[in-house]
Design a protein around this motif. Structure first.
Motif, PDB file in Angstrom:
ATOM      1  N   GLU A 588      46.398  38.915  38.192  1.00  0.00           N
ATOM      2  CA  GLU A 588      47.538  40.205  38.970  1.00  0.00           C
ATOM      3  C   GLU A 588      46.543  41.234  39.137  1.00  0.00           C
ATOM      4  OE1 GLU A 588      49.797  40.987  35.508  1.00  0.00           O
ATOM      5  OE2 GLU A 588      50.576  39.144  35.289  1.00  0.00           O
ATOM      6  N   ASN A 589      46.526  42.463  39.967  1.00  0.00           N
ATOM      7  CA  ASN A 589      46.033  42.978  40.809  1.00  0.00           C
ATOM      8  C   ASN A 589      45.017  42.862  40.944  1.00  0.00           C
ATOM      9  OD1 ASN A 589      48.818  44.456  40.175  1.00  0.00           O
ATOM     10  ND2 ASN A 589      48.063  44.637  38.479  1.00  0.00           N
ATOM     11  N   VAL A 590      44.787  41.610  41.586  1.00  0.00           N
ATOM     12  CA  VAL A 590      42.681  41.455  42.156  1.00  0.00           C
ATOM     13  C   VAL A 590      42.972  40.796  43.816  1.00  0.00           C
ATOM     14  CG1 VAL A 590      41.144  39.648  41.903  1.00  0.00           C
ATOM     15  CG2 VAL A 590      42.914  39.985  39.895  1.00  0.00           C
ATOM     16  N   THR A 591      42.155  41.604  44.083  1.00  0.00           N
ATOM     17  CA  THR A 591      41.852  41.967  45.480  1.00  0.00           C
ATOM     18  C   THR A 591      40.383  41.090  45.689  1.00  0.00           C
ATOM     19  OG1 THR A 591      42.825  44.745  45.279  1.00  0.00           O
ATOM     20  CG2 THR A 591      41.116  43.682  47.592  1.00  0.00           C
ATOM     21  N   ASN A 610      50.105  35.221  43.773  1.00  0.00           N
ATOM     22  CA  ASN A 610      49.045  36.608  43.755  1.00  0.00           C
ATOM     23  C   ASN A 610      48.162  37.417  43.707  1.00  0.00           C
ATOM     24  OD1 ASN A 610      48.102  33.971  42.460  1.00  0.00           O
ATOM     25  ND2 ASN A 610      47.319  34.989  40.615  1.00  0.00           N
ATOM     26  N   GLU A 612      45.376  39.430  46.039  1.00  0.00           N
ATOM     27  CA  GLU A 612      45.841  40.214  47.729  1.00  0.00           C
ATOM     28  C   GLU A 612      43.919  40.008  48.740  1.00  0.00           C
ATOM     29  OE1 GLU A 612      45.970  44.854  49.192  1.00  0.00           O
ATOM     30  OE2 GLU A 612      45.764  44.754  47.364  1.00  0.00           O
ATOM     31  N   ASP A 631      37.635  42.815  43.409  1.00  0.00           N
ATOM     32  CA  ASP A 631      37.481  42.729  43.050  1.00  0.00           C
ATOM     33  C   ASP A 631      36.701  40.973  42.931  1.00  0.00           C
ATOM     34  OD1 ASP A 631      38.140  44.119  40.422  1.00  0.00           O
ATOM     35  OD2 ASP A 631      40.698  43.438  42.465  1.00  0.00           O
TER      36      ASP A 631
END
Length: 722
Positions: A588-591, A610, A612, A631
């Motif tokens: 989650e919330n990983v670029t 999920n 980006e 990330d």
């Protein structure tokens, strides 16, 4: 001197052989490296009888039990033994938390892209064909088969059963005699392996062995003098002090001799005596103790289980720590394989977690130091099992919630304090190796042709354009103009001396040399490659270019020069999260940053909604980012490995489903003569090995560092050899 050594006990001979081996290795250095062959041969001889011995000893040992005794042992004692095993395995699995953090990185290795061999757990644990299990070395399956046969024999009566038991006993004695004979030559193997290791192992590797030895000694001491006595004191009428007191003679004897078998009578008598003092001993209880201790001795004890720590250490030492998801499999398989010899169990476990078998030599070399410590844990394990079983038999085992809570807190506190002290202590004295960036930053292009490197990017519409130069034009001009991407490690980048180096820079220099011309390097931006070629800013682009379908109608690619493997580069602590589709989907919330591979990225966006994805101008934008804007980055495994040499805090995750792509050189779309020449030139340089030589140097790091001879007395002190 020789007579004195021959008159020693076998364990003393092994210790002497190990120290003499160390001395010989330090004296002669690398010239005794060949002795490892002798050491390996001796170890293989020692393994010769292990698998059949497991078979006959388990069948015969279990089969001769009376039904009532078997029920008692496999129900009560068996349950206690199982719980002690589980506790020990959990503590062993926690010990790697004490290993110091060491930042390291290495060049790309083909081993990281090899698909992991899937483990067939059915074959590993279920002996559908016992003969195949024995031939393939599936020790857990063999143990299951042997226990099943032994249990079946218990229910049999008559002469036939006795004949089978006699055969098993006789065969077991034969194997024991063979093993005792082979033990006489084991010091030779220990000497050979110790000499080879001391002569070839670097100082850093010796320093790393301290991590294993220190953590192993502490583990055995923790189990012997805290965890097991605390369990006895918490659940039986026996106090903590009494538990240590009654075991003292057995522990000292086992530590001095390395022999647990000779301590069995001491354990039996001490257990009976302490229970008698607490008025907890009946005649049946005494008989139980006399039967239980010898039978329990034939099963893996906690001391023996501690060798599993070596596998965790081997993963740390190799830079590929054992993954958390494989710990249950390793623990169960390790337990079952330790029904036999550690010399079979350790190679089996190393293979199970895909670690190099060569690491086994480190285990053998240290085995006779660690053996002293696991002997004391084994003795305390037998005391604990016997006292708990006897207390359960006499209905004096205290299982109240308060006592269980006290026991749990005591054990947890002891483990926590030990891990913290170990981690802090070893972290202070064991440091990371030298910075690896110095290796790749000092590499140079070997082929020397007159070279000019421009650092300013030509600008479309501002920099004067030139006609596209064919092969004749290049020769007439006397200069080959090559486009490159700066900071494109390991294809084209600046070394510490400010020189443009890399795989493609070296290939370009060789191409210019073969054309008989000078070389000029001009930087370019990948999204303007086709226009730059058309404007004649340079003749050919050579800089790790992934072939792009969207560009194929605007420029001409030569034949692929390399096939690379797509991977993900991320910080070390996040590498395992990108190794499987399931774990990636859980993020989650990983670029994720990317430079090229737009078509692959489009597919990835659909598969992993999920995540980006953000396009960046170059890989340096990821590795040199300030903060945590990205990330991870999608990159080739080859290039990613090279970047981690500059940034050891990053690692490479190979995608679960291997993705490969070609890189090629590019020329202007209508430059057919240069394209034909480059294609034919590439074929020649592939066949004559020049391209492979450059690949080995720039991608695999072969020859990147000057390997100095291992320090030795004969060379560096006496100067008898060069």
């Amino acid at each position: 001197m020789v007579k004195k050594i021959l008159s020693m006990t076998s364990s003393s001979q092994m210790l002497v052989a190990m120290f003499i081996g160390f001395g010989v290795g330090l004296f002669f250095g690398e010239s005794v490296g060949w002795l490892s062959t002798i050491g390996n041969a001796v170890i293989l001889l020692m393994q010769m009888t292990v698998l059949p011995y497991i078979l006959v000893s388990l069948i015969g040992g279990i089969g001769k039990l009376q039904k009532s005794t078997a029920v008692l042992i496999f129900s009560r004692a068996g349950l206690i033994m199982l719980l002690l095993w589980l506790l020990a395995l959990a503590i062993i699995a926690l010990m790697p938390l004490s290993f110091p953090f060491v930042e390291s990185a290495s060049f790309f290795s083909t081993s990281i892209i090899e698909p992991a061999v899937t483990i067939d757990y059915f074959k590993l644990y279920i002996p559908s064909n016992p003969f195949e299990s024995m031939a393939a070395g599936y020790v857990p399956a063999m143990v299951v088969f042997s226990i099943a046969m032994g249990l079946a024999l218990i229910g049999m009566e008559g002469d036939h059963k006795q004949q089978i038991l006699t055969f098993m006993h006789t065969t077991s004695e034969i194997f024991s005699r063979i093993t005792r004979g082979l033990v006489k030559v084991l010091p030779i193997g220990i000497f050979a392996m110790s000499a080879s290791a001391a002569g070839t192992m670097g100082v850093d590797e010796f320093a790393s062995m301290q991590v294993y030895l220190i953590s192993y000694f502490v583990l055995c001491l923790l189990l012997t003098f805290w965890v097991l006595p605390w369990i006895i004191a918490s659940l039986t009428p026996i106090t903590f002090h009494q538990a240590l007191s009654i075991s003292k003679a057995g522990i000292v004897t086992a530590f001095a001799t390395g022999n647990i078998f000779i301590v069995i009578p001491v354990i039996i008598e001490e257990c009976k005596q302490i229970l008698k003092e607490h008025n907890q001993l009946t005649d049946d209880g005494a008989t139980l103790i006399e039967i239980l201790v010898p039978i329990a001795f034939t099963f893996p004890n906690i001391g023996k289980l501690t060798v599993i720590l070596f596998v965790y250490f081997a993963g740390w030492f190799n830079g590929t720590p054992v993954d958390i998801s494989t710990i249950p499999s390793l623990s169960i398989s390790g337990l079952l394989s330790l029904f036999g010899s550690v010399y079979v169990a350790i190679p089996f476990m190393l293979d199970l977690v895909h670690l190099p078998s060569d690491l086994f030599q480190l285990f053998v070399m240290s085995g006779f130091i660690t053996g002293k410590f696991n002997s004391i844990a084994a003795v305390m394990n037998l005391f604990t099992l016997t006292l708990l079983t006897a207390s359960l038999f006499h209905k004096s085992l205290k299982l109240s919630p308060a006592r269980l809570l006290k026991m749990s807190l005591g054990i947890a506190a002891g483990i926590a304090v030990t891990l913290v002290l170990l981690r802090v202590g070893m972290g202070m004295f064991i440091h990371s190796p030298e910075v690896t960036s110095g290796v790749i930053a000092n590499m140079q292009v070997a082929d020397k042709v007159p070279t000019k490197v421009k650092r300013q990017f030509p600008e479309l519409g501002k920099t004067p354009a030139s006609p596209i130069a064919n092969l004749d034009d290049i020769r007439a001009r006397g200069t080959l103009k090559v486009g490159y991407i700066p900071s494109n490690v390991p294809f084209s980048y600046y070394n510490n001396a400010g020189q443009l180096v890399g795989f493609d820079s070296a290939m370009a220099s060789k191409l210019a040399e073969d054309l008989g011309v000078k070389i000029e390097f001009i930087p370019f931006q990948k999204d303007k490659l086709a226009q730059s070629l058309k404007a004649g800013f340079f003749d050919i682009a050579m800089s790790g270019l992934a072939m792009d379908i969207a560009q194929m109608d605007k420029l001409s690619y030569a034949e692929p020069v390399l096939i690379l493997n797509l991977a993900i580069a991320t910080q070390d602590h996040m590498v395992n999260r990108f190794k499987s589709t399931e774990s990636i989907l859980a993020l989650e919330n990983v670029t994720i940053a990317y430079v090229e591979h737009s078509d692959t990225i489009e597919e990835a966006k659909k598969k992993f909604p999920n995540l980006e994805f953000i396009k960046i101008a170059g890989y340096k934008n990821f590795f040199r980012q300030k903060g945590d804007k990205y990330d991870a980055v999608i990159i080739s495994a080859q290039a990613g490995s090279a970047w981690t040499l500059f940034f050891p805090g990053y690692g490479i995750a190979i995608l679960e489903h291997s993705v490969r792509y070609p890189v090629a050189y590019a020329v202007a779309q209508n430059n057919q003569s240069l394209l034909n020449y480059v294609n034919n030139w590439q074929k020649l340089r592939k066949v004559d090995g020049h391209q492979d030589k450059l690949y080995d140097y720039w991608m695999l790091g072969q020859g990147a560092t000057q390997v100095k001879p291992r320090w030795s007395i004969i060379r560096d002190v006496l100067h008898w050899v060069d």
